[in-house]
Write a protein that holds these residues in place. Structure first.
Motif, short mmCIF file in Angstrom:
data_model
loop_
_atom_site.label_atom_id
_atom_site.label_comp_id
_atom_site.label_asym_id
_atom_site.label_seq_id
_atom_site.Cartn_x
_atom_site.Cartn_y
_atom_site.Cartn_z
N ARG A 6 0.83 -1.20 0.00
CA ARG A 6 0.00 0.00 0.00
C ARG A 6 0.87 1.25 0.00
O ARG A 6 0.59 2.23 -0.69
N THR A 7 1.94 1.24 0.78
CA THR A 7 2.85 2.37 0.83
C THR A 7 3.53 2.57 -0.52
O THR A 7 3.62 3.69 -1.03
N LEU A 8 4.00 1.50 -1.11
CA LEU A 8 4.64 1.58 -2.43
C LEU A 8 3.67 2.11 -3.48
O LEU A 8 4.03 2.97 -4.28
N ALA A 9 2.45 1.64 -3.46
CA ALA A 9 1.44 2.11 -4.41
C ALA A 9 1.23 3.61 -4.27
O ALA A 9 1.15 4.33 -5.27
N LYS A 10 1.16 4.11 -3.06
CA LYS A 10 0.96 5.54 -2.81
C LYS A 10 2.15 6.35 -3.33
O LYS A 10 1.98 7.37 -3.97
N ILE A 11 3.36 5.87 -3.06
CA ILE A 11 4.57 6.56 -3.53
C ILE A 11 4.56 6.63 -5.06
O ILE A 11 4.84 7.67 -5.65
N LEU A 12 4.24 5.52 -5.70
CA LEU A 12 4.22 5.48 -7.16
C LEU A 12 3.15 6.41 -7.73
O LEU A 12 3.41 7.15 -8.68
#
Length: 81
Positions: A6-12
């Protein structure tokens, strides 16, 4: 792993990146650690902010929840104010 994804998706999404993941687990772990350290630095800044001086620390807590939400992780069921 759900938290990390979820964190990676937000950063992307925030960076406008096109979704094409070709990094190994080591690179993903590094990116996640960097973002987590950034969030911890932001939270430390909130805790050190002398202008947020309310006795029950509502403003500090609200700011910390906002940092968490900015990571795309939501404020949870307790953040309905």
């Amino acid at each position: 792993m759900k938290f990390e994804l979820r964190t990676l998706a937000k950063i992307l999404l925030d960076s406008g990146a096109k979704v094409h993941i070709s990094c190994g687990e080591e690179a993903l772990e590094r990116v996640m650690k960097e973002r987590c350290w950034q969030a911890l630095r932001e939270i430390r800044d909130v805790l050190d902010d002398e202008e947020l001086d309310d006795p029950i620390c509502f403003r500090r807590i609200e700011r910390i929840v906002e940092i968490y939400e900015a990571m795309g992780l939501g404020g949870g069921s307790r953040h309905d104010f």
